[in-house]
Design a protein around this motif. Structure first.
Motif, PDB file in Angstrom:
ATOM      1  N   SER A  90       0.839  -1.179  -0.160  1.00 43.64           N
ATOM      2  CA  SER A  90      -0.052   0.061  -0.040  1.00 43.64           C
ATOM      3  C   SER A  90       0.912   1.261   0.076  1.00 43.64           C
ATOM      4  O   SER A  90       0.463   2.223  -0.527  1.00 43.64           O
ATOM      5  CB  SER A  90      -0.801   0.012   1.243  1.00 43.64           C
ATOM      6  N   GLN A 142      -7.404   0.298  -0.243  1.00 39.70           N
ATOM      7  CA  GLN A 142      -7.706  -1.002   0.435  1.00 39.70           C
ATOM      8  C   GLN A 142      -8.696  -0.714   1.139  1.00 39.70           C
ATOM      9  O   GLN A 142      -9.550  -1.627   1.364  1.00 39.70           O
ATOM     10  CB  GLN A 142      -6.257  -1.195   1.382  1.00 39.70           C
ATOM     11  N   ASP A 148      -5.743  -1.649  -4.740  1.00 41.14           N
ATOM     12  CA  ASP A 148      -5.444  -2.305  -3.439  1.00 41.14           C
ATOM     13  C   ASP A 148      -6.265  -3.432  -2.927  1.00 41.14           C
ATOM     14  O   ASP A 148      -7.279  -3.067  -2.122  1.00 41.14           O
ATOM     15  CB  ASP A 148      -4.997  -1.120  -2.578  1.00 41.14           C
ATOM     16  N   GLU A 149      -5.870  -4.524  -3.061  1.00 40.95           N
ATOM     17  CA  GLU A 149      -6.683  -5.609  -2.717  1.00 40.95           C
ATOM     18  C   GLU A 149      -8.179  -5.573  -2.999  1.00 40.95           C
ATOM     19  O   GLU A 149      -8.971  -5.634  -2.249  1.00 40.95           O
ATOM     20  CB  GLU A 149      -6.517  -5.768  -1.137  1.00 40.95           C
TER      21      GLU A 149
HETATM   22 MG    MG Z   1      -2.054  -2.763   2.054  1.00 41.42          MG
END
Ligand code: MG
Ligand code: ATP
Lengths: 271, 237
Positions: free
Chosen positions: B43, B86, B163-164
């Motif tokens: 991140s 995220q 992010d994810e």
């Molecule tokens: Mg992360």
């Protein structure tokens, strides 16, 4: 290979970048306000460069109290000179960056104190006012040095060691943590806005106000969520944590110095 | 597209760096998967790429230009790169989902007809037409993720960073997202995804970049060049 998705035409083309210098716009309240808020928050969240001392936290607090007391009671220039000398020796141990932070902090605090002291200069005599100002700056210097040498965590520990009412300590410690968590959260919200706002197009004022209002509402929601999480984990407003007074060899030296300063004060005061 | 040279980032001067001496080059049209254990710096890297964090050391070039903190440069970066956080719930700040998706293109100075067109297209694309008039905060976690992605898509960025993105999405939506990302990549968009799921990554990306727990970049290779032991390691993440 899985089936592909039909993309709209515009999404398959390259988006030209609108250039900030292409169009000049005047005041943009959204950018101004957000920029200001973001600056403030990053300041709040920035790691402080703390000077590590070997002293027990509670002794740092006691030491500060004694120094403030002595500085405010001292009337003789000789005594003040001696006290200032001790203070300068302690300053000497800070690194260049820490000294800079210390000076900045002291500067800010002094400017505020001038606002309060100036009226007394006008009402009474200038010499008295300046004397007062001089002493105030010295006292604020003690506070600034103290802040440069203690972390919040240690300060909370010191309060516990000194048997300050636990509820008060807890309230203070939670407030500090809250502020920190909230600031971290707000920085992220501001990032999200920054990523999608352009500097080219001015945002209408009503929209700025709306976003600011939203920011307030989300932070309120967020704070409530943090509170709920704390309650779920058994937070009931009391603490069982007890810190004991501890004294190391180094601490005795500081205590000795404090005591001798007090004795000196009594001596100089009598003669 | 991106060129990082010896980038390091430290959040707290008293702690070890969260990214240590990273060298990375990404060319247009790449589909890169970022992998690594929790806290390895994925991140953080994304925040540097989007200009939100400034690395303390190293240089960062975007489209052959040195990235600095001037308004002009940041503005360029933000228009070319779309970023889905995220925790994408913090990304939504408008009154309705429709306005949320319209915010970006409006800021880019598009005419209101074109903005409307883009928003409806993206709502259909993501299958979230029903949410158009809902308040973003009251949506479920997965719905918020989709809206955050939508708000990025309407700006039509050249690079999309996620992010994810699979966290909290139902299986049906995960498949849908995979297909969507493939189509976007086929249309020429550069895509960067952080994920812990090697299975999904293997379907998607053509290149994998791996960080270790010491925040170093330890592997950067095309997916089809992975050796069996490397692949076994990645499945553990
Ligand atoms: Mg992360
Ligand atoms: N705001 C912050 N302040 C201080 N340290 C931070 C902050 N954000 C992240 N870190 C630290 O930086 C390191 C990298 O964090 P990062 O969020 O980039 O990891 P990540 O690879 O994305 O992990 P995950 O897979 O869990 O999302 C971690 O050790 C983390 O503790």
């Amino acid at each position: 290979m899985s089936a592909s998705v039909e993309l709209p035409n515009w999404l398959q083309q390259n988006q030209p970048v609108t250039n900030p210098s292409a169009k000049k716009h005047g005041y943009n309240p959204l950018n101004k306000n957000l920029g200001w808020l973001q600056h403030l928050l990053t300041q709040l969240n920035a790691p402080q460069n703390i000077h590590q001392t070997q002293q027990q936290p509670w002794l740092q607090v006691v030491n500060l109290a004694i120094m403030i007391l002595l500085f405010s009671l001292a009337q003789k220039p000789l005594l003040i000179w001696l006290l200032a000398l001790v203070w300068l020796v302690r300053l000497y141990r800070l690194s260049a960056l820490q000294l800079y932070q210390f000076a900045k902090r002291l500067g800010h605090m002094s400017v505020f104190s001038i606002l309060f002291i100036l009226p007394s200069c006008f009402l009474n005599s200038w010499s008295l006012g300046l004397w007062l100002l001089f002493k105030t700056v010295l006292i604020l210097g003690q506070v600034a040095l103290f802040l440069q040498e203690i972390t919040w965590v240690d300060f909370i520990k010191a309060l516990r060691q000194l048997h300050v009412p636990p509820l008060f300590v807890l309230a203070l410690s939670i407030t500090i943590k809250y502020c920190h968590i909230l600031a971290t959260y707000l920085v992220q919200v501001l990032w999200a806005i920054e990523l999608r706002r352009a500097t080219t197009v001015p945002t209408p004022f009503y929209q700025t106000a709306k976003i600011m209002g939203r920011l307030y509402l989300t932070s309120k929601r967020y704070v409530l969520a943090v509170y709920e999480a704390m309650t779920l984990r058994g937070y009931q407003g009391q603490t069982t944590k007890v810190e004991h007074l501890a004294l190391s060899k180094h601490d005795w030296r500081i205590l000795g110095l404090d005591l001798s300063l007090i004795m000196m004060y009594c001596l100089v005061w009598r003669y | 597209m991106f060129k990082l040279e010896n980038i390091s980032y430290t959040y707290d001067a008293t702690q070890a760096p969260s990214l240590a001496d990273i060298n990375l080059t990404i060319t247009p049209g790449d589909f890169v998967a970022l992998m690594g254990p929790n806290g390895s710096g994925k991140s953080t890297l994304f925040k540097i790429l989007t200009g939100l964090l400034k690395p303390q050391t190293g240089t960062y070039y975007f489209e052959e230009k040195l990235v600095d903190s001037t308004d002009r440069c940041q503005n360029h970066l933000h228009q070319r790169i779309g970023f889905v956080f995220q925790n994408s719930d913090v990304q939504l700040f408008n009154d309705t989902v429709f306005e949320e998706l319209a915010f970006g293109p409006k800021q880019q100075g598009l005419a209101s007809g074109a903005v409307h067109q883009r928003v409806t297209d993206v709502l259909t694309l993501l299958g979230i037409e029903a949410l158009a008039q809902r308040v973003p905060y009251q949506l479920s976690g997965g719905e918020q993720k989709l809206v955050a992605l939508g708000s990025v898509l309407t700006m039509n960025p050249a690079v999309i960073i996620l992010d994810e993105p699979y966290n909290g999405l139902s299986m049906a939506y995960q498949t849908k997202l995979t297909q969507l990302l493939q189509s976007l990549n086929a249309a020429g968009k550069t895509i960067l995804v952080a994920s812990h799921n090697f299975q999904q990554i293997a379907e998607l990306a053509n290149r994998v970049v791996v960080f270790n727990a010491q925040h170093q970049l330890v592997l950067d290779t095309p997916l089809n060049a992975l050796t069996a032991p490397q692949e076994a390691d990645l499945r553990q993440l």
